[in-house]
Design a protein around this motif. Sequence first.
Motif, PDB file in Angstrom:
ATOM      1  N   THR A   1       0.769  -1.090   0.076  1.00  0.00           N
ATOM      2  CA  THR A   1      -0.049   0.015   0.108  1.00  0.00           C
ATOM      3  C   THR A   1       0.892   1.274   0.018  1.00  0.00           C
ATOM      4  OG1 THR A   1      -0.341  -0.034   2.520  1.00  0.00           O
ATOM      5  CG2 THR A   1      -2.001  -1.038   1.147  1.00  0.00           C
TER       6      THR A   1
ATOM      7  N   ARG B   1      -6.135  -1.239  -6.306  1.00  0.00           N
ATOM      8  CA  ARG B   1      -7.111  -2.163  -5.241  1.00  0.00           C
ATOM      9  C   ARG B   1      -6.308  -3.535  -4.995  1.00  0.00           C
ATOM     10  NH1 ARG B   1     -13.051  -2.616  -5.074  1.00  0.00           N
ATOM     11  NH2 ARG B   1     -13.201  -0.937  -6.165  1.00  0.00           N
TER      12      ARG B   1
ATOM     13  N   ILE C   1      -6.356  -3.513   8.742  1.00  0.00           N
ATOM     14  CA  ILE C   1      -6.950  -2.351   7.998  1.00  0.00           C
ATOM     15  C   ILE C   1      -6.959  -0.995   8.514  1.00  0.00           C
ATOM     16  CG2 ILE C   1      -9.111  -2.035   6.826  1.00  0.00           C
ATOM     17  CD1 ILE C   1      -9.711  -5.297   6.607  1.00  0.00           C
TER      18      ILE C   1
ATOM     19  N   SER D   1      -4.944   2.250   7.114  1.00  0.00           N
ATOM     20  CA  SER D   1      -5.788   3.684   6.912  1.00  0.00           C
ATOM     21  C   SER D   1      -5.226   4.742   7.708  1.00  0.00           C
ATOM     22  CB  SER D   1      -7.256   3.282   7.351  1.00  0.00           C
ATOM     23  OG  SER D   1      -8.075   4.544   7.425  1.00  0.00           O
TER      24      SER D   1
ATOM     25  N   PHE E   1      -7.196   6.855   1.471  1.00  0.00           N
ATOM     26  CA  PHE E   1      -7.615   5.281   1.688  1.00  0.00           C
ATOM     27  C   PHE E   1      -9.005   5.242   1.667  1.00  0.00           C
ATOM     28  CE2 PHE E   1      -8.997   2.244   4.827  1.00  0.00           C
ATOM     29  CZ  PHE E   1      -8.274   1.066   4.529  1.00  0.00           C
TER      30      PHE E   1
ATOM     31  N   TYR F   1     -11.806   1.878   2.031  1.00  0.00           N
ATOM     32  CA  TYR F   1     -12.322   0.449   2.112  1.00  0.00           C
ATOM     33  C   TYR F   1     -13.719   0.137   1.573  1.00  0.00           C
ATOM     34  CZ  TYR F   1     -13.030  -3.930   4.634  1.00  0.00           C
ATOM     35  OH  TYR F   1     -13.110  -5.436   4.976  1.00  0.00           O
TER      36      TYR F   1
ATOM     37  N   ASP G   1     -12.427  -4.542   0.177  1.00  0.00           N
ATOM     38  CA  ASP G   1     -10.922  -4.180  -0.673  1.00  0.00           C
ATOM     39  C   ASP G   1     -10.375  -2.773  -0.033  1.00  0.00           C
ATOM     40  OD1 ASP G   1     -11.677  -6.306  -2.226  1.00  0.00           O
ATOM     41  OD2 ASP G   1     -12.188  -5.298  -4.122  1.00  0.00           O
ATOM     42  N   ILE G   2      -9.134  -2.949  -0.241  1.00  0.00           N
ATOM     43  CA  ILE G   2      -8.509  -1.631   0.255  1.00  0.00           C
ATOM     44  C   ILE G   2      -8.245  -0.932  -1.095  1.00  0.00           C
ATOM     45  CG2 ILE G   2      -6.260  -0.382   0.785  1.00  0.00           C
ATOM     46  CD1 ILE G   2      -6.345  -2.558   3.041  1.00  0.00           C
TER      47      ILE G   2
END
Length: 439
Positions: free
Chosen positions: A297, A308, A323, A327, A337, A339, A343-344
């Motif tokens: 990320t 993604r 998660i 973020s 960011f 969610y 998915d991120i």
Amino acid sequence: MTVTINLLASKSIFHRVSICTFLENLQGIANTVVKGNFQDGDISTDMKATKEALDRLHAMTISMKKAELKKQSVNDFVPILPVADSGATLRFLLPVVGALGIGARFVMAESLYRRPIMMLVNTLKKNGCSLVLDDEKMTINIRGKLVPGEYNIKGKESSQFISGLLMALPLLEDESTLVVEKPVVSQSYINMTIKVLEEFGITIAKKHESHEMIAYSIMGNQVYRGPGEYKIEGDWSSASFWLVAEKLTGKPIFLKGINTNSIQGDSKVRDFIKEMDRDEDIAIDCSDVPDLVPNLTVLALSRDNKTRFSGIDILAFKESDRIEGISEIISAVGGSFEYEDGDIIIEAGCEMEKDEASDETSLGEEMSNAGDMGKTENSDGEFIYIMTQDHRMVMMAALASLISKNPIIIDGWKSVSKSYPRFFRDLKEAGLDGNVGLA
């Protein structure tokens, strides 16, 4: 100038090989010598947890054999296994202890006790063992002995439950079937377990596979017989940090001890980095290798397009809610960011600043004894403060410091000892610690 990083032996392989050599020795067949880069004994705390637990189990089995010779009973003696925060140690050894029928008390750190375990506990209960959880003492007591038969478990919670059963069931007196309900997270780690077991003479046969399940057939009374010497390759989870760091900074990094034909799933990081070179929006399925997501990320922040990451729900049940942690770090350095539908999504266009590495005194040295965590001297007069006890999130924060406009101060940095004890020493030697401080 190229930086050389001498990678620690793979933690994931260490757990599996250590258990296999213990069982090999217990069966009196041989004693495979385990080698690898353990950096002068500076092994991770997770490795120490497995080593200590196996040492105690070994001492217990010796005591039992001596008692049998003297016609004495040791049935009331239960070895205490302090597994600390190591999920792999707990989840692998619970089924193994159940298969051996020797009983034990597992003592956990609070962070591990909060993580998922009941699916494995219930499976062991259904197949011959008695397990008691003590919420106050954060312990699990296991007694009894597993019986051959059909074992059913869901694959969406943890691959470690499955790996533990795969190591344990060959010890039973007859054939067993392990039925794993799909979806299966971290399948690459299950494949690693099967590969290591094969190297120790254990046969795991895939009996059937459909869209709903995978069934493994495991013969009983199998004998663990290793290769005599087992060299553990370098850790690809740690390597992923350096490969992303090299991409972000342009600084050439040579990884010593890495195996380019590795059985480790995290070696996929090379393919993901190439995928992220594409000048378009992309989607990356990380269900097989969720530990790569924090580092990837950060790399996504440097792209000009949307990235993604799917298959990441398990990240919420790691040492921390990763998660949420991702973020926090992405937002702190000015990134976008989202969610969405599990998915991120990392948006492009974040204003970043990439500093050249220098040999000057690092912020880490300046801030290691800092008392005031509100301000420090830099271009904006501010820094980013990250507090976490999750080793992967600490390394992600350090990676983010390479492209952040403001210095990043990490509170909880010592938690890297869980997987990479000399991480910050290597970061300093690589000249990449100039924008990170340790609170």
